[in-house]
Design a protein around this motif. Structure first.
Motif, PDB file in Angstrom:
ATOM      1  N   HIS A 116      41.291  43.736  34.546  1.00  0.00           N
ATOM      2  CA  HIS A 116      40.923  45.107  34.181  1.00  0.00           C
ATOM      3  C   HIS A 116      40.451  45.889  35.410  1.00  0.00           C
ATOM      4  O   HIS A 116      39.264  45.927  35.711  1.00  0.00           O
ATOM      5  N   HIS A 131      40.250  48.933  35.656  1.00  0.00           N
ATOM      6  CA  HIS A 131      39.396  50.044  35.216  1.00  0.00           C
ATOM      7  C   HIS A 131      37.916  49.677  35.294  1.00  0.00           C
ATOM      8  O   HIS A 131      37.054  50.551  35.403  1.00  0.00           O
ATOM      9  N   TYR A 132      37.633  48.373  35.207  1.00  0.00           N
ATOM     10  CA  TYR A 132      36.250  47.917  35.203  1.00  0.00           C
ATOM     11  C   TYR A 132      35.866  47.220  36.503  1.00  0.00           C
ATOM     12  O   TYR A 132      34.912  46.448  36.546  1.00  0.00           O
ATOM     13  N   GLY A 133      36.609  47.485  37.548  1.00  0.00           N
ATOM     14  CA  GLY A 133      36.211  47.016  38.863  1.00  0.00           C
ATOM     15  C   GLY A 133      36.858  45.745  39.357  1.00  0.00           C
ATOM     16  O   GLY A 133      36.509  45.266  40.440  1.00  0.00           O
ATOM     17  N   ASP A 134      37.788  45.162  38.600  1.00  0.00           N
ATOM     18  CA  ASP A 134      38.484  43.978  39.111  1.00  0.00           C
ATOM     19  C   ASP A 134      39.332  44.366  40.319  1.00  0.00           C
ATOM     20  O   ASP A 134      39.861  45.475  40.398  1.00  0.00           O
ATOM     21  N   CYS A 145      33.460  42.697  44.744  1.00  0.00           N
ATOM     22  CA  CYS A 145      32.778  42.073  43.605  1.00  0.00           C
ATOM     23  C   CYS A 145      32.739  40.552  43.747  1.00  0.00           C
ATOM     24  O   CYS A 145      33.423  39.974  44.589  1.00  0.00           O
TER      25      CYS A 145
END
Length: 244
Positions: free
Chosen positions: A72, A74-77, A105
């Protein structure tokens, strides 16, 4: 950490060894702004209409795969590694590219278990822009091929936009889509499924370069099946895939 493999005698090596224009050569060690401009230049003009008439048996492609910290973006992956192999028509080249990329991350445990890529392995890895620059230089203006390409294409496009404010301009073919179109009754989609169906040896799964090599083997099988259906050129392939 495994060192990136830049291929043999390709575009990247030509520039690194002093070939090509001085302007491009200087960009390899240039400040970030010039690196960005260089990568952006590699995203443009890759959908030339004349390539539609090229037979698949002569088409210059680059089969690629990415490993990511999750599914994802969109969630920072983020992208963890790039892998690619050049294919000349029906012949898989020895020219390959592999590089880890240092994410901002933390790598989740499930991804470490899946890919074998640990936090320690990426702490000294190239930053995203550097790994992306190497990848884009390697694939150059070739048609890109991936299995389940939506995931890889989306992450690649996001990485390009994040680092250079450019979008991917290459044509991208999906071996999953092509295989399912050729044999819809099987109802399969995963790379493991199609490798088993066509008896392609499995080397190492969830490694960007090894997955690229196996997908390249699958692509060769698909070219031959397409030829039996009268699908000869890249344009024929697009027309075939668009049929209901």
């Amino acid at each position: 950490m495994k060192e990136p493999m830049k291929g043999n005698g390709g575009f990247w090596d030509t520039i690194k060894n002093g070939g090509g224009s001085p302007r491009l050569a200087s960009m390899l060690g240039a400040p970030s702004a010039q690196q960005i401009a260089f990568v952006r230049s590699l995203t443009k003009g890759q959908r030339r209409p004349e390539s539609l008439s090229v037979p698949l048996t002569e088409l210059k492609t680059a089969v690629f795969d990415l490993e990511t910290t999750g599914f994802h973006y969109h969630y920072g992956d983020e992208i963890l590694s790039f892998g690619a192999v050049k294919v000349e028509g029906e012949k898989i080249s020895q020219e390959v590219y592999y590089s880890l990329a240092r994410p901002a991350c933390t790598i989740p445990e499930r991804i470490i278990d899946l890919t074998g890529i640990t936090q320690e392995m990426v702490q000294d890895a190239p930053e995203l822009l550097e790994a992306l620059r190497g990848f884009m230089s390697f694939v150059d203006d070739r048609v890109l091929i991936a299995h389940g390409s939506a995931h890889d294409k989306a992450f690649l496009d996001v990485a390009l936009w994040k680092t250079t404010k450019a979008h991917l301009g290459h044509r991208v073919l999906d071996t999953m889509m092509i295989a399912r179109k050729l044999d819809p009754e099987r109802g399969k989609s995963g790379l493991d499924d199609w490798l088993a169906i066509y008896e392609i040896p499995v080397t190492q799964r969830h490694h960007a370069l090894e997955d690229s090599k196996m997908t390249a083997e699958l692509w060769i099988v698909l070219i031959r099946q397409l030829r039996d259906r009268g699908v000869i050129t890249l344009g024929d392939l697009y027309a075939y895939l668009s049929k209901n």
